[in-house]
Design an enzyme around this catalytic site. Structure first.
Site, PDB file in Angstrom:
ATOM      1  N   LYS A  14     109.835  14.736  71.020  1.00 44.44           N
ATOM      2  CA  LYS A  14     108.568  15.348  70.587  1.00 44.44           C
ATOM      3  C   LYS A  14     107.946  16.163  71.732  1.00 44.44           C
ATOM      4  O   LYS A  14     107.542  17.313  71.547  1.00 44.44           O
ATOM      5  CB  LYS A  14     107.562  14.267  70.122  1.00 44.44           C
ATOM      6  CG  LYS A  14     108.065  13.386  68.995  1.00 44.44           C
ATOM      7  CD  LYS A  14     107.029  12.356  68.558  1.00 44.44           C
ATOM      8  CE  LYS A  14     106.653  11.342  69.610  1.00 44.44           C
ATOM      9  NZ  LYS A  14     107.757  10.431  69.997  1.00 44.44           N
ATOM     10  N   ARG A  88     100.361   7.861  63.907  1.00 41.91           N
ATOM     11  CA  ARG A  88     101.450   6.882  63.920  1.00 41.91           C
ATOM     12  C   ARG A  88     101.085   5.562  63.284  1.00 41.91           C
ATOM     13  O   ARG A  88     101.764   4.564  63.516  1.00 41.91           O
ATOM     14  CB  ARG A  88     102.065   6.735  65.303  1.00 41.91           C
ATOM     15  CG  ARG A  88     101.185   6.334  66.395  1.00 41.91           C
ATOM     16  CD  ARG A  88     101.649   6.948  67.710  1.00 41.91           C
ATOM     17  NE  ARG A  88     102.669   6.247  68.426  1.00 41.91           N
ATOM     18  CZ  ARG A  88     103.281   6.780  69.500  1.00 41.91           C
ATOM     19  NH1 ARG A  88     102.990   7.994  69.918  1.00 41.91           N
ATOM     20  NH2 ARG A  88     104.163   6.113  70.138  1.00 41.91           N
ATOM     21  N   ARG A 126     114.889   9.468  81.537  1.00 39.08           N
ATOM     22  CA  ARG A 126     113.815  10.476  81.592  1.00 39.08           C
ATOM     23  C   ARG A 126     113.129  10.469  82.966  1.00 39.08           C
ATOM     24  O   ARG A 126     112.855   9.419  83.537  1.00 39.08           O
ATOM     25  CB  ARG A 126     112.760  10.190  80.521  1.00 39.08           C
ATOM     26  CG  ARG A 126     111.542  11.110  80.651  1.00 39.08           C
ATOM     27  CD  ARG A 126     110.650  11.120  79.451  1.00 39.08           C
ATOM     28  NE  ARG A 126     110.193   9.803  79.057  1.00 39.08           N
ATOM     29  CZ  ARG A 126     109.528   9.561  77.941  1.00 39.08           C
ATOM     30  NH1 ARG A 126     109.268  10.543  77.098  1.00 39.08           N
ATOM     31  NH2 ARG A 126     109.144   8.341  77.635  1.00 39.08           N
ATOM     32  N   ARG A 159     108.240   6.985  83.799  1.00 39.43           N
ATOM     33  CA  ARG A 159     107.059   6.467  83.110  1.00 39.43           C
ATOM     34  C   ARG A 159     107.070   4.936  83.117  1.00 39.43           C
ATOM     35  O   ARG A 159     108.135   4.329  83.004  1.00 39.43           O
ATOM     36  CB  ARG A 159     107.056   6.990  81.658  1.00 39.43           C
ATOM     37  CG  ARG A 159     105.755   7.668  81.309  1.00 39.43           C
ATOM     38  CD  ARG A 159     105.835   8.433  80.046  1.00 39.43           C
ATOM     39  NE  ARG A 159     105.886   7.577  78.873  1.00 39.43           N
ATOM     40  CZ  ARG A 159     105.925   8.038  77.626  1.00 39.43           C
ATOM     41  NH1 ARG A 159     105.931   9.350  77.420  1.00 39.43           N
ATOM     42  NH2 ARG A 159     105.982   7.216  76.603  1.00 39.43           N
ATOM     43  N   ARG A 170     108.586  -0.541  71.846  1.00 36.07           N
ATOM     44  CA  ARG A 170     108.068   0.710  71.258  1.00 36.07           C
ATOM     45  C   ARG A 170     108.823   1.060  69.981  1.00 36.07           C
ATOM     46  O   ARG A 170     108.234   1.521  68.997  1.00 36.07           O
ATOM     47  CB  ARG A 170     108.186   1.851  72.285  1.00 36.07           C
ATOM     48  CG  ARG A 170     107.147   1.739  73.394  1.00 36.07           C
ATOM     49  CD  ARG A 170     107.572   2.444  74.669  1.00 36.07           C
ATOM     50  NE  ARG A 170     107.778   3.865  74.500  1.00 36.07           N
ATOM     51  CZ  ARG A 170     108.476   4.612  75.363  1.00 36.07           C
ATOM     52  NH1 ARG A 170     109.042   4.068  76.419  1.00 36.07           N
ATOM     53  NH2 ARG A 170     108.605   5.892  75.129  1.00 36.07           N
TER      54      ARG A 170
END
Ligand code: AP5
Ligand code: MG
Length: 221
Positions: A14, A88, A126, A159, A170
């Protein structure tokens, strides 16, 4: 008015796609995750919210709905916006629909569908620039110099919620609370476009999204 909702699981791309779209469409990228992390960094948030995000659970609907309604009312969003990570929950979807419906705005929902078996690898790999927000991946999109942003030379960070245990939390929150929002949009007659984002490069996915938006441009214009 271009109202785009980028929808998808954690790690579906996203943020990656929203950054490309905001550059090409000239409308703001509104990421609730980024906004919440900014609020935490500026020291304005409770320990409860910090703990919630570190655990991979969702922040309360009331906090997020108020934050988004305020952001959508800012002048730079008057001609359109790209929502990333919102709505969400069903409560958030209802709030957004009421807000858009009251203004006669029709959104397009783009669902980035990704196999869960690629998500853990994407998210554990990431890296992000804390200064300019550019996203990297140690495998699929490494920086030119290991650990350093190509654009401004800042050291890249991982992160807090990108550990494997939290990623699983998550994904569980996504399955239980967020996936039903897609059915809500479909059943309410909103446009939901499916984009297979598992196997293509970010550029390939972007090409598919642009085709979608071109196809909808008469309605979005
Ligand atoms: P948020 O920040 O929204 O995180 P998320 O939904 O878990 O999604 P991510 O940001 O992890 O993934 P992404 O889809 O943006 O993927 P990206 O482009 O980075 O939310 C964080 C937390 O905030 C939540 O857990 C919750 O606590 C809270 N929160 C936020 N919004 C909320 C709301 N509305 N209500 C309640 N709570 C809320 O890509 C991932 C990696 O993959 C990168 O390394 C990238 O380079 C790579 N990549 C991307 N595309 C590709 C591709 N096509 N091929 C290969 N690699 C790719
Ligand atoms: Mg993101």
């Amino acid at each position: 008015m271009k109202a785009i909702v980028l929808f998808g699981s954690p790690g579906s791309g996203k943020g990656t796609q929203a950054k490309r779209l905001t550059g090409c469409l000239g409308i703001p990228h509104i990421s609730t995750g980024d906004m919440l992390r900014d609020r935490i960094r500026s020291g304005n948030e409770t320990e409860t919210m910090v703990a919630t995000m570190q655990s991979g659970a969702l922040v309360s609907d009331q906090v997020v709905n108020e934050m988004v309604e305020q952001r959508l009312s800012e002048p730079d969003a008057a001609h359109g916006f790209i929502l990333d990570g919102y709505p969400r929950t069903l409560d958030q979807a209802g709030t957004l629909s009421t807000w858009l419906g009251g203004r006669g705005i029709h959104e397009v929902v783009i669902h980035l569908a990704v196999d869960y078996n690629v998500i853990i690898a994407r998210l554990t790999g990431r890296r992000q620039c804390p200064r300019c927000g550019t996203l990297y991946n140690v495998t699929s999109h490494p920086p030119k110099v290991d650990g350093v942003c190509d654009l401004d030379g800042t050291g890249l960070v991982v992160r807090d919620d990108d550990s494997e245990a939290v990623i699983r939390g998550r994904l569980e929150a996504y399955d239980l609370q967020t996936r039903p929002v897609l059915d809500y949009f479909r059943e309410a007659g909103h446009r939901v476009v499916e984009v297979d984002a598992s196997h293509e490069t970010p550029d390939g996915v972007f090409g598919k999204i642009c085709q979608t938006i071109d196809g909808q441009s008469a309605e979005l214009a």
